[in-house]
Design an enzyme around this catalytic site. Sequence first.
Site, short mmCIF file in Angstrom:
data_model
loop_
_atom_site.label_atom_id
_atom_site.label_comp_id
_atom_site.label_asym_id
_atom_site.label_seq_id
_atom_site.Cartn_x
_atom_site.Cartn_y
_atom_site.Cartn_z
N CYS A 79 0.82 -1.21 0.00
CA CYS A 79 0.00 0.00 0.00
C CYS A 79 0.86 1.27 0.00
CB CYS A 79 -0.99 -0.07 1.15
SG CYS A 79 -2.44 0.96 0.87
N HIS A 180 -3.02 -5.42 1.80
CA HIS A 180 -2.31 -5.61 3.07
C HIS A 180 -2.34 -7.07 3.53
CE1 HIS A 180 -2.16 -1.27 4.13
NE2 HIS A 180 -3.29 -1.21 3.46
N GLU A 182 -0.47 -8.40 5.51
CA GLU A 182 -0.08 -8.41 6.93
C GLU A 182 -1.30 -8.33 7.85
OE1 GLU A 182 0.30 -5.93 4.84
OE2 GLU A 182 -0.03 -3.99 5.80
N1 GLN Z 1 -3.57 6.35 1.02
C1 GLN Z 1 -2.33 6.04 1.68
C2 GLN Z 1 -1.17 6.81 1.09
O1 GLN Z 1 -1.32 7.60 0.25
C3 GLN Z 1 -2.03 4.57 1.63
C4 GLN Z 1 -3.03 3.81 2.46
C5 GLN Z 1 -2.49 2.58 3.11
O2 GLN Z 1 -1.28 2.33 3.17
N2 GLN Z 1 -3.38 1.82 3.67
O3 GLN Z 1 -0.06 6.61 1.52
#
Ligand code: GLN
Length: 201
Positions: A79, A180, A182
């Site tokens: 992410c 994710h 994790e």
């Molecule tokens: N929207 C977040 C960002 O721009 C990422 C979201 C996440 O890691 N769950 O970093």
Amino acid sequence: MSTVGVLALQGDVREHLVSLAEADVLARPVRRPEELAEVDGLVLPGGESTAISRLLATFELLEPLRARLKEGMPAYGSCAGMILLADRVLDGRPDQHQLGGLDIVVRRNAFGRQVDSFEAEVDFTGLGAVHAVFIRAPWVESAGPDVEVLARVPETADAGEAAGRIVAVRQGNVLATSFHPELTGDGNVHRLFVDMVRAAG
Ligand code: GLN
């Protein structure tokens, strides 16, 4: 035994440390250049890429980390971590730093407000079905010729604009997912990364 670090400036660090320990490596938080120098691979967690980017500069990790990535240290970003590893970001902050290393264009918060968070089963190359949790996730808008696409959002009727979007990629020793693993207790993606670390060592 391999030592794998988790960049521990912001985000879901503890969950990655647990997933790595379950994949039979020594898992350590990394906050300082000396700690980075001691790991065989690094996980960049989910969280907020703009905050992590700012802290990378404050903690003087930006250049050491770029250098290790250039040398081929295996890295896995989930992410926000995917956003940091991307060569280019759409809808980022203008002052957001990129580590680079992944020849992709990533779109931050791509799934939009209506579907801030959602879950889906994705077909992950080499792993089969993976339960994917997306939280204000990016998607990969485009990927260069050396990038292997590992998973996409399934083309279901309700997926709308998200249908078919790329959500997991690998380029050499760099792995990234929009989602994710994790958070789900599915250790397969972490085991894949640990295999990459062992192969590189
Ligand atoms: N929207 C977040 C960002 O721009 C990422 C979201 C996440 O890691 N769950 O970093």
